[in-house]
Design an enzyme around this catalytic site. Sequence first.
Site: not given
Length: 264
Positions: A210-212
């Site tokens: 989920g970093t993007g």
Amino acid sequence: MKDPFCVLTVAGSDSGAGAGIQSDQRTIRALGGHALTAVTSVTAQDTVRITSWAPVPDELIRAQVASALGGFRVAAAKTGLPGAGAVRAVAAALAAQPALPLVVDPVIASSSGTRFLPDAGVRELRQRLFPLATLVTPNWPEAALLTGLAVRSAATARKAALRLAAECGRPVLVKGGHAPRGRCRDCLALPDGTVLWFEAPRIATPNTHGTGCVLSAAIAAWLGRGAALPQAIRFAHAFLQRALIRSRSLDWGRGHGPAFVGPR
């Protein structure tokens, strides 16, 4: 207390709450905003893989976006869409507010390989949604698909960012998290050929799911707060770095847990 500003996120639901709508909500709230949501798909996933997913009907996606834009003073928006019809519906709704800061995160496939956006959807994305964007934020695989280039280094990421920015006439941030080693380097290309780099140390943690989503939601939130684009990207980078650092000691399960956003 000052009223929170509203940021609309148009994205899929992650049952593991590591990415998508759930991640966007946490990020926007952590940065002082109120997250309005339009759910585009529903997924069944854990820290290892997506086991099942289904898109929300296009008309329901459009209705969610229209309700948010009609009922709230929206300061910024971000999108991630599952199909050609959904792209058309959202683009039509957002076109009515051309001054709205918009971050388009082209979520074409998951990191585990599940394809969300078919070729027809990619074409609609380029034709209808990219022209409305304040910023487009592909990662290396997405930039490769969108440009036809083999994006495997900072140099080819720069080339892809410049090509895509020239084609769509909008700023493009090619995210560098897929680099195999070294510092994370994100390349911002403007349509006039200007290039800016945003660098950060690589944080040793398995919790990168989920970093993007965190980055694009944080950029949208900072744009909603009135920051200029380079400043919004810089602030969002710092926010993501803190989340990754906080996630290092956490054990979310067998696979890649989410970057930790929230109180501790």
